[in-house]
Design an enzyme around this catalytic site. Sequence first.
Site, PDB file in Angstrom:
ATOM      1  N   ARG A 225      60.911  10.935  77.546  1.00 20.24           N
ATOM      2  CA  ARG A 225      59.678  10.416  78.135  1.00 20.24           C
ATOM      3  C   ARG A 225      59.813  10.460  79.657  1.00 20.24           C
ATOM      4  NH1 ARG A 225      57.650  11.201  73.865  1.00 20.24           N
ATOM      5  NH2 ARG A 225      56.725   9.697  72.440  1.00 20.24           N
ATOM      6  N   HIS A 273      54.901  18.964  77.901  1.00 22.36           N
ATOM      7  CA  HIS A 273      55.204  18.106  76.738  1.00 22.36           C
ATOM      8  C   HIS A 273      55.074  18.907  75.435  1.00 22.36           C
ATOM      9  CE1 HIS A 273      55.271  13.675  75.276  1.00 22.36           C
ATOM     10  NE2 HIS A 273      55.776  14.474  74.345  1.00 22.36           N
TER      11      HIS A 273
END
Length: 310
Positions: A225, A273
């Site tokens: 993250r 991502h």
Amino acid sequence: MASILFYADSQHEQEWLHTLRNAFMHDVVRTWTPGDHDAADYAIVWKPPAEMLAGRTSLKAIFLLGAGADAILQLGDALPQGVSVVRLDDAGMGVQMAEYVCHALLRYFRRFDQYEAQRDQGQWQFLMPFEKNEFTVGVLGLGVLGQRIVDAVKQFDFPVLGWSRTPKHIDGVTSYAGAEGLDGFLRATKVLVCILPLTAETRGLLNQDNLQKLPQGAYLINVARGAHVNEDDLLRLVQSGHIAGATLDVFQQEPLPAEHPFWQESRIQITPHMAAMSLFKESVAQIAEKMQTLEQGLPIRGIVDASRGY
Ligand code: NAP
Ligand code: GLV
């Protein structure tokens, strides 16, 4: 016949719905919309709004369409008390993570990043290879995805280190655990791979203080993250050369804003991502199997422990 409530904050919402309806042909799958407070047996979600789940204590379980539970746990008290949240276990993400990390690792080890730069300058110059025994790969997080990464990296004979909350014994991996193990782990790591869940303990872990414990010329690969990294600190350390390169799949703000300084720094590789996407069929099949297991009153893997944050 079960009643399944669905919500996915995802550009793939329609593919998810389609796959769910195919897999749960004998059940009723409905997309949640604001104002829907009708009963349901299960919820299948990705980044749901608080209003969807608040007060739904009669749900048998909430299934996530991803591995990370950070977004749903942010709902805090809006999560119905006593209802299990179940994340995906691998479901096809492990091999994608292994591919991504090995690609980035080999790019640095074989100096392809420098050959790319040379190519852009029209330069033909042989660079001496790095010593493999000095190219230690340190993996932060030895869970489902971390262990798959470790297995893949080991195939290339890199020395591998791992860090987790609880001690691990993994063949061919020097393991470190807990806050007391972090320092030694970082000082011995040349290529740092982050695959930790985002929790109160791991948020901001990759800051100036910790990143500068890596040896001069280290590399960072972050597939976890964005909030694990202090982005200003990382940029400073890349600019100073302490960190020779970073490959980042996740960011504090996604999409990464056009004005973000990372775009201007050629030593920082950026992907949107995509390191490991949740595969539609594999994910839904895993959820269906876990649902059946729960219906039989048997235990399942992947229940999130809210007190740990993952
Ligand atoms: P997991 O199986 O729950 O593994 C988590 C690992 O992190 C465990 O080894 C755990 O230690 C360790 N850990 C947690 N808190 C820690 C702490 N405070 N100190 C040290 N170690 C700690 O999770 P996973 O399935 O591997 O997934 C990891 C993360 O990957 C997800 O949470 C998600 O954020 C991210 N992800 C990213 C993408 C992408 O496309 N970029 C895709 C999927 C997932 P223990 O073993 O001791 O419990
Ligand atoms: C993706 O980032 C996931 O957590 O599955």
